[in-house]
Motif scaffolding. Structure first.
Motif, PDB file in Angstrom:
ATOM      1  N   HIS A 125       0.843  -1.198   0.000  1.00  0.00           N
ATOM      2  CA  HIS A 125       0.000   0.000   0.000  1.00  0.00           C
ATOM      3  C   HIS A 125       0.879   1.248   0.000  1.00  0.00           C
ATOM      4  N   TRP A 143      11.921   3.548   9.010  1.00  0.00           N
ATOM      5  CA  TRP A 143      11.664   2.246   9.637  1.00  0.00           C
ATOM      6  C   TRP A 143      12.957   1.747  10.276  1.00  0.00           C
ATOM      7  N   TRP A 223      11.473   5.294   3.104  1.00  0.00           N
ATOM      8  CA  TRP A 223      10.763   5.142   1.837  1.00  0.00           C
ATOM      9  C   TRP A 223      10.107   6.446   1.419  1.00  0.00           C
ATOM     10  N   HIS A 229       4.619  -0.295  -0.238  1.00  0.00           N
ATOM     11  CA  HIS A 229       5.350  -1.082   0.753  1.00  0.00           C
ATOM     12  C   HIS A 229       4.341  -1.853   1.614  1.00  0.00           C
ATOM     13  N   GLY A 231       4.145  -5.439   4.792  1.00  0.00           N
ATOM     14  CA  GLY A 231       4.877  -6.361   5.664  1.00  0.00           C
ATOM     15  C   GLY A 231       4.698  -7.784   5.127  1.00  0.00           C
ATOM     16  N   VAL A 245       8.189   1.948  13.103  1.00  0.00           N
ATOM     17  CA  VAL A 245       7.923   2.717  11.886  1.00  0.00           C
ATOM     18  C   VAL A 245       7.655   4.150  12.318  1.00  0.00           C
TER      19      VAL A 245
END
Ligand SMILES: O=C(O)CCC(=O)C(=O)O
Length: 303
Positions: A125, A143, A223, A229, A231, A245
């Motif tokens: 997403h 992150w 990012w 991106h 998980g 994050v």
């Protein structure tokens, strides 16, 4: 000036040339790939202090019985506001912050955070429907791995090059559900899902594929706001994935959700006075409470 967008591409070379020597290769990689991994950004001591502070915190809040997966908390919102050692992680890598400051052209601050004890297993997403700014895209994901992360404990995944894709037709998405763009609320799962579905399809049609970010404790990832991106799905449920994050914006940047993102003509204030606390000379947004999975909110003065 939001010079790192594709629409400003002719400026990239000049901005990179003007940058301090040590930042140039990183900025160049960031603009090409839409993300960078900064190895050993955070010292072992700072990581150890953050992990220890987290496990002490867990003991203190156990009696509230927050939602968990076998006693492990997947997603804690704004833990940095309750545990100074967590906020300290934002401030510790001066190199990473210099990159982010340079991209913004001004001082970066910590806006919100998500702490994960186990991986998010979240689909690919973009965050922009919840981190919309005026001008747009003035937010980065930062992150930090508090332990080694790989495929089995659900590492972060990114789609390199997805930041270069054209923005989806946001008005078309919104007007399928609302007769006026001014009716778009802060959050609507239908808009979120449609947008992310279209963004994923555009990435597939462009032939882009995802990368698993297998990184070590103390490594950091930044990012681009337009990078897809997520998980990776966890395959070893015995393992934790301690990670933080951070959503980073310029100081006092006003941030909007769907009502701004899906309404391109909306008149949005650019700045908003926020409450910050400072650590190592860096500003971190203050909050009165933290939230477990957006289900249980805990006032910080009860912790
Ligand atoms: O850490 C992860 O697994 C995903 C985090 C993420 O996608 C986000 O914060 O937007």
């Amino acid at each position: 000036m939001t010079w790192y967008l594709t629409s400003e591409r002719e400026m990239w070379g000049a901005k990179i040339m003007e940058a301090p020597d040590d930042l140039r290769p990183w900025l160049s990689a960031f603009l090409q790939q839409g993300y960078i991994v900064i190895p050993k950004a955070i010292s072992d001591d700072a990581l150890q202090e953050a992990r220890q502070a987290y496990f002490n915190f867990k003991k203190r809040i156990a009696h509230f019985d927050p939602p968990s997966a076998n006693g492990r908390y997947r997603r804690i919102v704004n833990l940095h506001a309750a545990i100074p050692e967590m906020a300290t992680l934002f401030t510790k890598s001066t190199f990473t912050l210099r990159i982010i400051d340079y991209l913004f052209g001004e001082e970066a601050s910590l806006y919100t955070s998500l702490f994960y004890e186990i991986g998010s297993s979240q689909g690919l997403h973009r965050d922009t429907p919840y981190f919309w700014t005026n001008p747009g895209y003035r937010y980065f994901g930062y992150w930090v791995a508090l332990e080694d992360v790989d495929r089995s404990n659900g590492c972060l995944q990114v789609v390199p090059g997805s930041h270069l894709l054209k923005e989806e037709d946001l008005v078309a998405i919104a007007t399928r559900h609302y007769s006026s763009l001014d009716q778009v609320p802060a959050s609507d799962p239908r808009l979120w899902d449609e947008y992310q579905g279209l963004a994923n399809t555009s990435a597939s049609l462009a032939g882009l594929s995802l990368v698993d970010c297998e990184i070590g404790a103390g490594d950091a990832i930044i990012w681009h706001p337009h990078t897809l991106h997520g998980g990776r799905v966890i395959t070893d449920n015995d393992r934790t994935r301690l990670s933080l994050v951070m959503h980073v914006t310029p100081v006092n940047q006003a941030v909007y959700h769907h009502q701004g993102f899906f309404n391109p003509g909306a008149q949005l204030a650019s700045r908003q006075n926020k409450e910050y606390f400072s650590i190592n000379g860096r500003k971190c947004a203050s909050y009165d409470s933290i939230s477990f999975e957006h289900i249980l909110d805990l006032p910080i003065d009860h912790i």
